[in-house]
Motif scaffolding. Structure first.
Motif, PDB file in Angstrom:
ATOM      1  N   ASP A  63      27.319  12.828   1.039  1.00  0.00           N
ATOM      2  CA  ASP A  63      26.151  13.653   0.760  1.00  0.00           C
ATOM      3  C   ASP A  63      24.876  12.926   1.155  1.00  0.00           C
ATOM      4  N   CYS A  64      23.785  13.685   1.199  1.00  0.00           N
ATOM      5  CA  CYS A  64      22.490  13.100   1.548  1.00  0.00           C
ATOM      6  C   CYS A  64      21.421  13.599   0.597  1.00  0.00           C
ATOM      7  N   LEU A  65      20.454  12.736   0.311  1.00  0.00           N
ATOM      8  CA  LEU A  65      19.278  13.077  -0.477  1.00  0.00           C
ATOM      9  C   LEU A  65      18.068  12.575   0.291  1.00  0.00           C
ATOM     10  N   LYS A 111      18.535   0.452  -7.943  1.00  0.00           N
ATOM     11  CA  LYS A 111      18.651   0.622  -9.395  1.00  0.00           C
ATOM     12  C   LYS A 111      19.521   1.831  -9.759  1.00  0.00           C
ATOM     13  N   PHE A 112      19.643   2.782  -8.841  1.00  0.00           N
ATOM     14  CA  PHE A 112      20.394   4.004  -9.128  1.00  0.00           C
ATOM     15  C   PHE A 112      21.829   3.946  -8.598  1.00  0.00           C
ATOM     16  N   LEU A 113      22.196   2.844  -7.967  1.00  0.00           N
ATOM     17  CA  LEU A 113      23.539   2.715  -7.415  1.00  0.00           C
ATOM     18  C   LEU A 113      24.492   2.171  -8.477  1.00  0.00           C
ATOM     19  N   PRO A 114      25.779   2.561  -8.423  1.00  0.00           N
ATOM     20  CA  PRO A 114      26.754   1.983  -9.359  1.00  0.00           C
ATOM     21  C   PRO A 114      26.932   0.492  -9.082  1.00  0.00           C
ATOM     22  N   TYR A 115      27.305  -0.242 -10.097  1.00  0.00           N
ATOM     23  CA  TYR A 115      27.404  -1.704  -9.976  1.00  0.00           C
ATOM     24  C   TYR A 115      28.412  -2.141  -8.921  1.00  0.00           C
ATOM     25  N   ASN A 116      29.407  -1.272  -8.645  1.00  0.00           N
ATOM     26  CA  ASN A 116      30.488  -1.676  -7.733  1.00  0.00           C
ATOM     27  C   ASN A 116      30.317  -1.109  -6.321  1.00  0.00           C
ATOM     28  N   TYR A 117      29.076  -0.781  -5.931  1.00  0.00           N
ATOM     29  CA  TYR A 117      28.902  -0.265  -4.564  1.00  0.00           C
ATOM     30  C   TYR A 117      29.341  -1.337  -3.558  1.00  0.00           C
ATOM     31  N   SER A 145       0.801  -1.230   0.000  1.00  0.00           N
ATOM     32  CA  SER A 145       0.000   0.000   0.000  1.00  0.00           C
ATOM     33  C   SER A 145       0.830   1.275   0.000  1.00  0.00           C
ATOM     34  N   ASN A 146       2.094   1.192  -0.433  1.00  0.00           N
ATOM     35  CA  ASN A 146       2.937   2.395  -0.440  1.00  0.00           C
ATOM     36  C   ASN A 146       3.265   2.854  -1.858  1.00  0.00           C
ATOM     37  N   THR A 147       2.254   2.797  -2.724  1.00  0.00           N
ATOM     38  CA  THR A 147       2.442   3.173  -4.130  1.00  0.00           C
ATOM     39  C   THR A 147       2.889   4.619  -4.275  1.00  0.00           C
ATOM     40  N   MET A 148       2.290   5.524  -3.511  1.00  0.00           N
ATOM     41  CA  MET A 148       2.650   6.935  -3.597  1.00  0.00           C
ATOM     42  C   MET A 148       4.107   7.143  -3.184  1.00  0.00           C
ATOM     43  N   GLN A 149       4.513   6.502  -2.088  1.00  0.00           N
ATOM     44  CA  GLN A 149       5.882   6.637  -1.609  1.00  0.00           C
ATOM     45  C   GLN A 149       6.884   6.137  -2.647  1.00  0.00           C
ATOM     46  N   LYS A 150       6.565   5.000  -3.269  1.00  0.00           N
ATOM     47  CA  LYS A 150       7.471   4.439  -4.275  1.00  0.00           C
ATOM     48  C   LYS A 150       7.560   5.345  -5.503  1.00  0.00           C
ATOM     49  N   ARG A 151       6.419   5.871  -5.926  1.00  0.00           N
ATOM     50  CA  ARG A 151       6.429   6.764  -7.088  1.00  0.00           C
ATOM     51  C   ARG A 151       7.290   7.990  -6.832  1.00  0.00           C
ATOM     52  N   ASP A 152       7.137   8.609  -5.657  1.00  0.00           N
ATOM     53  CA  ASP A 152       7.885   9.826  -5.367  1.00  0.00           C
ATOM     54  C   ASP A 152       9.376   9.545  -5.198  1.00  0.00           C
ATOM     55  N   ALA A 153       9.727   8.407  -4.608  1.00  0.00           N
ATOM     56  CA  ALA A 153      11.140   8.038  -4.482  1.00  0.00           C
ATOM     57  C   ALA A 153      11.765   7.861  -5.860  1.00  0.00           C
ATOM     58  N   GLN A 154      11.055   7.173  -6.746  1.00  0.00           N
ATOM     59  CA  GLN A 154      11.533   6.954  -8.111  1.00  0.00           C
ATOM     60  C   GLN A 154      11.744   8.286  -8.837  1.00  0.00           C
ATOM     61  N   GLN A 155      10.753   9.167  -8.767  1.00  0.00           N
ATOM     62  CA  GLN A 155      10.851  10.447  -9.462  1.00  0.00           C
ATOM     63  C   GLN A 155      11.974  11.314  -8.893  1.00  0.00           C
ATOM     64  N   CYS A 156      12.122  11.291  -7.583  1.00  0.00           N
ATOM     65  CA  CYS A 156      13.169  12.085  -6.940  1.00  0.00           C
ATOM     66  C   CYS A 156      14.554  11.606  -7.370  1.00  0.00           C
ATOM     67  N   LEU A 157      14.749  10.303  -7.379  1.00  0.00           N
ATOM     68  CA  LEU A 157      16.046   9.758  -7.770  1.00  0.00           C
ATOM     69  C   LEU A 157      16.342  10.030  -9.238  1.00  0.00           C
ATOM     70  N   GLU A 159      15.511  12.594 -10.864  1.00  0.00           N
ATOM     71  CA  GLU A 159      15.866  14.005 -11.003  1.00  0.00           C
ATOM     72  C   GLU A 159      17.197  14.350 -10.349  1.00  0.00           C
ATOM     73  N   TYR A 160      17.496  13.735  -9.207  1.00  0.00           N
ATOM     74  CA  TYR A 160      18.627  14.178  -8.398  1.00  0.00           C
ATOM     75  C   TYR A 160      19.825  13.239  -8.400  1.00  0.00           C
ATOM     76  N   ALA A 161      19.687  12.045  -8.963  1.00  0.00           N
ATOM     77  CA  ALA A 161      20.796  11.089  -8.911  1.00  0.00           C
ATOM     78  C   ALA A 161      22.061  11.639  -9.561  1.00  0.00           C
ATOM     79  N   LYS A 162      21.887  12.514 -10.548  1.00  0.00           N
ATOM     80  CA  LYS A 162      23.050  13.059 -11.256  1.00  0.00           C
ATOM     81  C   LYS A 162      23.893  13.968 -10.365  1.00  0.00           C
TER      82      LYS A 162
END
Length: 272
Positions: free
Chosen positions: A136-138, A55-61, A10-22, A24-27
């Protein structure tokens, strides 16, 4: 609020916003060539950590640690989402940090957690202490949100005043703020963060049934009450939402509704 199975569904909204935020800001995030250590603060059931953040982490984390104040959530996350490089641990970001976690992370993320915390300076200070130099933090969390107004209305009713007597503890510190960006930037720069960016963005989410709304509310319901009262609580919650004229009947069909939730999401970036 500790039911991991319900929250995961039941956390569809939370997942959508996390995805959109990442997206936009992952760069903005500077990854190290030799691998990074990452912490996700308030990971809940672990699904956002494992299915979205990863999904947004580098392969070698090197290491990804999800943490949450709820032991039940952490247990569920470890059972369903732990891998060789991903684990989950109990941590109260408003409490005392374990020594082994201090200055141990290159990047800190948090999705839909910090609005539950009353002592904001303590939480931001602990995030600062978790980060290694140059880290850093996001962070994303709620500002103004209609659910908090519904809580307050219910808390004033004779039926629910006892169970919601500590209602303001569960209202975002920025729900009533006229300038949350300025408040947060002041807190972070005072602590020592640099390159601080705070953005308050207007968002909207639509639930397509009363049942979907009930499940979403129940998944994050912070108030402790007997199980036999929960359905009545949700029914009264929906009545207030209806009174606030947030429920639209699609094509005048009484069984087909759209429930609008317009809210402010705070997106915060900072460096140590």
């Amino acid at each position: 609020m500790h039911n991991a199975e319900l929250y995961q569904k039941s956390n569809t909204m939370q997942k959508r916003d996390a995805q959109q935020c990442l997206e936009e800001y992952a760069k903005k995030i500077k990854w190290k060539n030799d691998g990074d250590t990452i912490i996700d603060i308030g990971c809940g059931d672990g699904s956002v950590t494992s299915s979205i953040l990863k999904k947004f982490l580098p392969y070698n984390y090197k290491r990804l640690v999800g943490c949450d104040i709820s032991e039940r959530m952490v247990q569920f996350a470890n059972e369903h989402h732990a891998t060789e490089h991903t684990s989950f641990a109990v941590l109260d970001i408003e409490g005392n940090l374990p020594d082994q976690m201090r200055e141990n992370f290159d990047h800190a993320f948090s999705f839909y957690t910090l609005h539950w915390i009353k002592h904001q300076e303590t939480a931001f200070t602990n995030i600062y202490r978790l980060l290694a130099k140059g880290g850093d933090c996001l962070l994303i969390f709620l500002g103004h949100m209609p659910v908090f107004d519904v809580y307050r209305i219910l808390a004033r009713s004779a039926r629910w005043s006892y169970w919601l007597r500590d209602v303001d503890r569960f209202v975002s510190p920025y729900h009533d703020s006229q300038d949350p960006e300025k408040e947060i930037k002041r807190i972070m720069t005072t602590i020592g963060f640099t390159s601080v960016e705070v953005k308050c963005t207007q968002k909207s989410f639509i639930y397509t049934s009363v049942e979907a709304l009930k499940k979403a509310v129940n998944a994050v319901n912070p108030f402790r009450m007997p199980a036999e009262l929960q359905e009545d609580f949700l029914e009264d919650y929906v009545k207030i939402v209806r009174d606030m004229q947030l429920i639209d009947h699609v094509n005048n069909n009484i069984n087909h509704v759209n429930i609008r939730t317009n809210y402010n999401l705070l997106i915060v970036f900072g460096k140590k």
